[in-house]
Design a protein around this motif. Structure first.
Motif, PDB file in Angstrom:
ATOM      1  N   PHE A  65       0.842  -1.202  -0.052  1.00 38.58           N
ATOM      2  CA  PHE A  65      -0.036  -0.073  -0.035  1.00 38.58           C
ATOM      3  C   PHE A  65       0.756   1.350  -0.244  1.00 38.58           C
ATOM      4  CE2 PHE A  65      -2.134  -3.500   2.445  1.00 38.58           C
ATOM      5  CZ  PHE A  65      -3.355  -3.555   1.578  1.00 38.58           C
ATOM      6  N   LEU A  66       0.321   2.237  -0.543  1.00 38.06           N
ATOM      7  CA  LEU A  66       1.217   3.541  -0.701  1.00 38.06           C
ATOM      8  C   LEU A  66       0.602   4.620  -1.153  1.00 38.06           C
ATOM      9  CD1 LEU A  66       2.633   3.826  -4.152  1.00 38.06           C
ATOM     10  CD2 LEU A  66       2.210   1.522  -3.314  1.00 38.06           C
ATOM     11  N   THR A  67       0.913   5.783  -1.248  1.00 38.58           N
ATOM     12  CA  THR A  67       0.521   7.076  -1.871  1.00 38.58           C
ATOM     13  C   THR A  67       1.197   7.554  -2.852  1.00 38.58           C
ATOM     14  OG1 THR A  67      -0.863   7.757   0.135  1.00 38.58           O
ATOM     15  CG2 THR A  67      -0.290   9.371  -1.297  1.00 38.58           C
ATOM     16  N   ILE A  68       0.643   7.770  -4.071  1.00 37.77           N
ATOM     17  CA  ILE A  68       1.268   8.300  -4.995  1.00 37.77           C
ATOM     18  C   ILE A  68       0.722   9.721  -5.570  1.00 37.77           C
ATOM     19  CG2 ILE A  68       1.947   8.442  -7.720  1.00 37.77           C
ATOM     20  CD1 ILE A  68       1.420   5.362  -7.490  1.00 37.77           C
ATOM     21  N   GLU A  69       1.786  10.799  -5.592  1.00 38.48           N
ATOM     22  CA  GLU A  69       1.437  12.124  -5.950  1.00 38.48           C
ATOM     23  C   GLU A  69       1.922  12.583  -7.044  1.00 38.48           C
ATOM     24  OE1 GLU A  69       1.285  16.493  -4.035  1.00 38.48           O
ATOM     25  OE2 GLU A  69       2.375  15.126  -2.959  1.00 38.48           O
ATOM     26  N   ASN A  70       1.330  12.768  -8.289  1.00 33.47           N
ATOM     27  CA  ASN A  70       1.732  13.670  -9.291  1.00 33.47           C
ATOM     28  C   ASN A  70       1.803  15.017  -9.430  1.00 33.47           C
ATOM     29  OD1 ASN A  70       2.268  13.836 -12.164  1.00 33.47           O
ATOM     30  ND2 ASN A  70       0.263  12.665 -13.119  1.00 33.47           N
ATOM     31  N   LYS A  71       2.761  15.257  -9.551  1.00 34.29           N
ATOM     32  CA  LYS A  71       3.215  16.964  -9.426  1.00 34.29           C
ATOM     33  C   LYS A  71       3.375  17.303 -10.968  1.00 34.29           C
ATOM     34  CE  LYS A  71       4.416  17.366  -4.793  1.00 34.29           C
ATOM     35  NZ  LYS A  71       5.348  18.183  -3.685  1.00 34.29           N
ATOM     36  N   THR A 104      -9.664  -8.878  -7.266  1.00 34.86           N
ATOM     37  CA  THR A 104      -9.840  -8.865  -8.687  1.00 34.86           C
ATOM     38  C   THR A 104      -8.625  -8.130  -9.315  1.00 34.86           C
ATOM     39  OG1 THR A 104     -11.405  -7.276  -8.745  1.00 34.86           O
ATOM     40  CG2 THR A 104     -12.147  -9.515  -8.801  1.00 34.86           C
ATOM     41  N   MET A 105      -8.049  -8.530 -10.345  1.00 33.14           N
ATOM     42  CA  MET A 105      -7.049  -7.912 -11.008  1.00 33.14           C
ATOM     43  C   MET A 105      -7.446  -6.561 -11.821  1.00 33.14           C
ATOM     44  SD  MET A 105      -4.202  -9.232 -13.599  1.00 33.14           S
ATOM     45  CE  MET A 105      -4.634  -8.617 -15.189  1.00 33.14           C
ATOM     46  N   VAL A 106      -6.808  -5.462 -11.622  1.00 35.49           N
ATOM     47  CA  VAL A 106      -7.256  -4.259 -12.370  1.00 35.49           C
ATOM     48  C   VAL A 106      -5.958  -4.079 -13.249  1.00 35.49           C
ATOM     49  CG1 VAL A 106      -8.739  -3.459 -10.401  1.00 35.49           C
ATOM     50  CG2 VAL A 106      -6.248  -2.721 -10.530  1.00 35.49           C
ATOM     51  N   GLY A 107      -6.560  -2.984 -14.182  1.00 37.60           N
ATOM     52  CA  GLY A 107      -5.586  -2.616 -15.140  1.00 37.60           C
ATOM     53  C   GLY A 107      -4.570  -1.098 -14.839  1.00 37.60           C
ATOM     54  N   PRO A 108      -3.981  -0.800 -15.503  1.00 34.42           N
ATOM     55  CA  PRO A 108      -3.010   0.494 -14.803  1.00 34.42           C
ATOM     56  C   PRO A 108      -4.056   1.315 -14.139  1.00 34.42           C
ATOM     57  CG  PRO A 108      -2.536  -0.363 -17.172  1.00 34.42           C
ATOM     58  CD  PRO A 108      -3.897  -1.017 -17.018  1.00 34.42           C
ATOM     59  N   VAL A 109      -3.316   1.999 -13.152  1.00 33.31           N
ATOM     60  CA  VAL A 109      -3.972   3.073 -12.497  1.00 33.31           C
ATOM     61  C   VAL A 109      -3.441   4.280 -12.719  1.00 33.31           C
ATOM     62  CG1 VAL A 109      -4.541   3.837 -10.213  1.00 33.31           C
ATOM     63  CG2 VAL A 109      -4.468   1.286 -10.652  1.00 33.31           C
ATOM     64  N   ALA A 110      -4.261   5.314 -13.243  1.00 35.69           N
ATOM     65  CA  ALA A 110      -3.719   6.636 -13.809  1.00 35.69           C
ATOM     66  C   ALA A 110      -3.849   7.532 -12.527  1.00 35.69           C
ATOM     67  CB  ALA A 110      -4.454   7.072 -14.904  1.00 35.69           C
ATOM     68  N   VAL A 111      -2.929   8.283 -12.191  1.00 41.80           N
ATOM     69  CA  VAL A 111      -2.811   9.372 -11.227  1.00 41.80           C
ATOM     70  C   VAL A 111      -2.666  10.638 -11.976  1.00 41.80           C
ATOM     71  CG1 VAL A 111      -1.750  10.411  -9.234  1.00 41.80           C
ATOM     72  CG2 VAL A 111      -1.476   7.696  -9.559  1.00 41.80           C
ATOM     73  N   GLU A 112      -3.834  11.327 -12.218  1.00 44.45           N
ATOM     74  CA  GLU A 112      -4.130  12.723 -12.890  1.00 44.45           C
ATOM     75  C   GLU A 112      -3.079  13.614 -12.426  1.00 44.45           C
ATOM     76  OE1 GLU A 112      -5.842  12.702 -15.777  1.00 44.45           O
ATOM     77  OE2 GLU A 112      -6.394  10.809 -15.389  1.00 44.45           O
ATOM     78  N   PRO A 113      -2.824  14.541 -13.325  1.00 47.29           N
ATOM     79  CA  PRO A 113      -1.949  15.710 -12.810  1.00 47.29           C
ATOM     80  C   PRO A 113      -2.201  16.572 -11.770  1.00 47.29           C
ATOM     81  CG  PRO A 113      -2.344  15.723 -15.250  1.00 47.29           C
ATOM     82  CD  PRO A 113      -3.061  14.711 -14.789  1.00 47.29           C
ATOM     83  N   HIS A 114      -1.426  16.718 -10.931  1.00 48.32           N
ATOM     84  CA  HIS A 114      -1.338  17.613  -9.545  1.00 48.32           C
ATOM     85  C   HIS A 114      -2.469  16.655  -8.684  1.00 48.32           C
ATOM     86  CE1 HIS A 114       0.948  20.390 -11.826  1.00 48.32           C
ATOM     87  NE2 HIS A 114       0.120  20.435 -12.574  1.00 48.32           N
ATOM     88  N   GLU A 115      -2.677  15.391  -8.713  1.00 49.78           N
ATOM     89  CA  GLU A 115      -3.584  14.748  -7.910  1.00 49.78           C
ATOM     90  C   GLU A 115      -2.629  13.661  -7.117  1.00 49.78           C
ATOM     91  OE1 GLU A 115      -7.038  14.621  -7.761  1.00 49.78           O
ATOM     92  OE2 GLU A 115      -6.991  16.554  -8.916  1.00 49.78           O
ATOM     93  N   LYS A 116      -3.208  13.195  -5.963  1.00 51.32           N
ATOM     94  CA  LYS A 116      -2.834  12.056  -5.208  1.00 51.32           C
ATOM     95  C   LYS A 116      -3.851  10.833  -5.156  1.00 51.32           C
ATOM     96  CE  LYS A 116      -0.590  14.609  -1.335  1.00 51.32           C
ATOM     97  NZ  LYS A 116      -0.640  14.626   0.217  1.00 51.32           N
ATOM     98  N   TYR A 117      -3.184   9.665  -5.257  1.00 50.90           N
ATOM     99  CA  TYR A 117      -3.941   8.302  -5.201  1.00 50.90           C
ATOM    100  C   TYR A 117      -3.555   7.486  -4.296  1.00 50.90           C
ATOM    101  CZ  TYR A 117      -6.766   4.367  -7.191  1.00 50.90           C
ATOM    102  OH  TYR A 117      -7.424   3.510  -7.326  1.00 50.90           O
TER     103      TYR A 117
END
Length: 181
Positions: A65-71, A104-117
């Motif tokens: 588990f983690l948090t991704i931030e896209n700057k 269940t398997m999921v596809g790629p996870v997109a982190v939109e610009p200037h967002e956190k996931y």
């Protein structure tokens, strides 16, 4: 009745043949062509935090588990993750099936610009299967995160107890999740 079936079959074949030839004659592509791909996110724009996993025994599975931030200005698309101690890994979503929590398997996870996931228990995570060694509380686990465009980021996951559940503080939750908590 038999004559009606023959007439319907003939009409269907004629329609399909005409449609295919009309498309071919008009110079239309047989398949929908993809538009140009977006550029990949830059390593310096992707910030990873709060990386952890649960303790597990050899042969079992665990989740990272983690948090991704896209700057950056383009989406950062996480395609998966890998660890040397796992035979197989995949991105998964957690789903209740009766009284049981299933993945269940999921596809790629997109982190939109200037967002956190945030990948969190009960929602989504990186599943590491068929561990080749025990993961004990207090250990650190090297994990490679694989993003679109060949971008790879190495992180270390803190191993917590087998039953640990961590959630980000309310101030760090995205607006939609903050309202749910």
């Amino acid at each position: 009745m038999r004559l009606r079936k023959i007439a319907l079959t003939t009409a269907t074949i004629a329609f399909v043949a005409f449609s295919a030839s009309a498309g071919f004659a008009a110079g239309k592509p047989a398949k929908k062509e993809k538009g140009p791909e977006q550029p990949a996110a830059k390593v310096e724009d992707i910030h990873i935090g709060g990386v952890w996993t649960r303790a597990a025994r050899k042969g079992e599975k665990t989740h990272v588990f983690l948090t991704i931030e896209n700057k950056g200005d383009v989406p950062a698309v996480l395609r998966g993750g890998a660890a040397d101690v796992a035979t197989f890994s995949q991105l998964v979503r957690f789903k209740m099936l009766g009284a049981y929590l299933r993945t269940t398997m999921v596809g790629p996870v997109a982190v939109e610009p200037h967002e956190k996931y945030t990948f969190e228990p009960g929602v989504v995570g990186i599943e590491l299967r068929e561990l080749t060694e025990d993961l004990n509380r207090g250990d650190t686990l090297p994990v490679t995160l694989e993003f679109a465009g060949g971008v790879e980021i190495d992180v270390e996951a803190e191993v917590d107890s087998r039953t640990a559940v961590r959630y980000p503080p309310p101030g760090e939750l995205p607006p939609a999740k903050a309202a749910a908590h």
